[in-house]
Design an enzyme around this catalytic site. Sequence first.
Site, PDB file in Angstrom:
ATOM      1  N   SER A   1       0.838  -1.196   0.000  1.00  0.00           N
ATOM      2  CA  SER A   1       0.000   0.000   0.000  1.00  0.00           C
ATOM      3  C   SER A   1       0.877   1.252   0.000  1.00  0.00           C
ATOM      4  O   SER A   1       1.994   1.237   0.509  1.00  0.00           O
ATOM      5  CB  SER A   1      -0.859  -0.028   1.261  1.00  0.00           C
ATOM      6  OG  SER A   1      -1.405   1.230   1.513  1.00  0.00           O
TER       7      SER A   1
ATOM      8  N   TYR B   1      -1.811  -0.881  10.373  1.00  0.00           N
ATOM      9  CA  TYR B   1      -1.915  -1.177   8.938  1.00  0.00           C
ATOM     10  C   TYR B   1      -0.668  -0.674   8.217  1.00  0.00           C
ATOM     11  O   TYR B   1      -0.003  -1.418   7.485  1.00  0.00           O
ATOM     12  CB  TYR B   1      -3.187  -0.522   8.376  1.00  0.00           C
ATOM     13  CG  TYR B   1      -3.420  -0.777   6.909  1.00  0.00           C
ATOM     14  CD1 TYR B   1      -4.040  -1.942   6.471  1.00  0.00           C
ATOM     15  CD2 TYR B   1      -3.038   0.157   5.940  1.00  0.00           C
ATOM     16  CE1 TYR B   1      -4.268  -2.184   5.117  1.00  0.00           C
ATOM     17  CE2 TYR B   1      -3.262  -0.076   4.589  1.00  0.00           C
ATOM     18  CZ  TYR B   1      -3.879  -1.243   4.182  1.00  0.00           C
ATOM     19  OH  TYR B   1      -4.098  -1.462   2.846  1.00  0.00           O
TER      20      TYR B   1
END
Length: 321
Positions: free
Chosen positions: A171, A193
């Site tokens: 990401s 995350y």
Amino acid sequence: MQRVVIVTGANSGIGLALCERLLTEDSQLRLCLACRNTQRAEAARSALLTSHTNAHVDLLHLDVGSVQSVFTAAQEVKARYSRIDFLYLNAGIMPNPQVDVKAFFKGLFSRNVINMFATAEGLLTQQDRLNSDGLQEVFATNLFGHFLLIRELEPLLCQAGHTSRIVWTSSSNARRSAFSIEDMQHRNGTEPYSSSKYASDTLSLALNRHKNNQGLFSAVICPGLVMTNLTYGILPSFFWTLIMPIMWLHWLFLQKSESLDPRAKYHSLTSGLGTNYTQPRKMDIDDEMSEVLYSKLLDLERVVRGEANEGNAANKLINST
Ligand SMILES: NC(=O)C1=CN([C@@H]2O[C@H](COP(=O)(O)OP(=O)(O)OC[C@H]3O[C@@H](n4cnc5c(N)ncnc54)[C@H](OP(=O)(O)O)[C@@H]3O)[C@@H](O)[C@H]2O)C=CC1
Ligand SMILES: CC(C)CCC[C@@H](C)[C@H]1CC[C@H]2C3=C(CC[C@]12C)[C@@]1(C)CCC(=O)C[C@@H]1CC3
């Protein structure tokens, strides 16, 4: 030769779209959907078979956030296939995301605005928790379960005279400052995350160093911002429709040619004319940290293997990593 491809988290979003694309590129594939939810996996398989009638699509039960499930699934894979050509490590979670609205409006009028839209830096926090193995859930799902899977499948991934590939769905939210090698599970922060995605970037580098000579290559991709269950967990769909024009403007980039560089993340982008393309961008990672992370993950693997064999309480894990 029929290529064997395994995709984790294949029942929705990017994983399912990837499977569609893979079958379009090569209808002879032996595609394995590795999913934790059997019902959704079956629905995904049916959808794929509707558009690719003669495709060979297998299902595998895998909860990548559970050590025991990874071991069981890996046994099953070894019984079914003699080698793996591609292993897509795509399953991922972002539990209880919170958007800092104040920081967003502050960022809108700052010089950091483009970067803010691209990476969500300073905007997103999550609430993590311990799973039943005593590991932080985001770390266990996004990184460690996949690491264990690779380790278990090494006999199928590292074969003489054959090349296998691992592809991580990373990401743009992966950020060095969210990751600490002293706290690789991110027990003490609010950006698990971001930390887990940075760890996967770093681990990919170490995997290449340790495994390229055995025919195993690892790459990291960044899908950009995609409307999936994950993003609908951040904001409701009408909100996304509202901010889409700004987000779309942001994704106007120049096309560059692709080269498989172990230090690059392959970003999936869309040009102003709507053409999709891939652009490699250097990752903020280094050899030394990747080596330390790799050996810490091996240590943790030894602990969980001991745990799995003895069936001991999860507390030991918490104290030893
Ligand atoms: N959407 C975006 O904008 C971006 C997404 N990503 C990454 O893309 C990947 C796919 O996410 P996306 O498609 O967006 O979101 P989705 O929520 O649609 O897909 C996530 C997939 O992962 C699976 N999954 C989650 N936890 C586990 C688990 N413990 N074991 C097995 N499978 C699991 C889900 O299965 P289930 O149905 O059982 O929950 C689902 O199939 C993730 O790694 C995410 O971090 C990266 C950048 C941007
Ligand atoms: C009015 C506001 C509250 C609008 C806030 C916009 C943000 C919700 C988004 C701006 C950049 C986005 C982004 C992601 C999530 C949503 C934003 C923070 C991701 C973190 C989603 C998952 C990823 O892996 C990368 C994305 C980067 C950009």
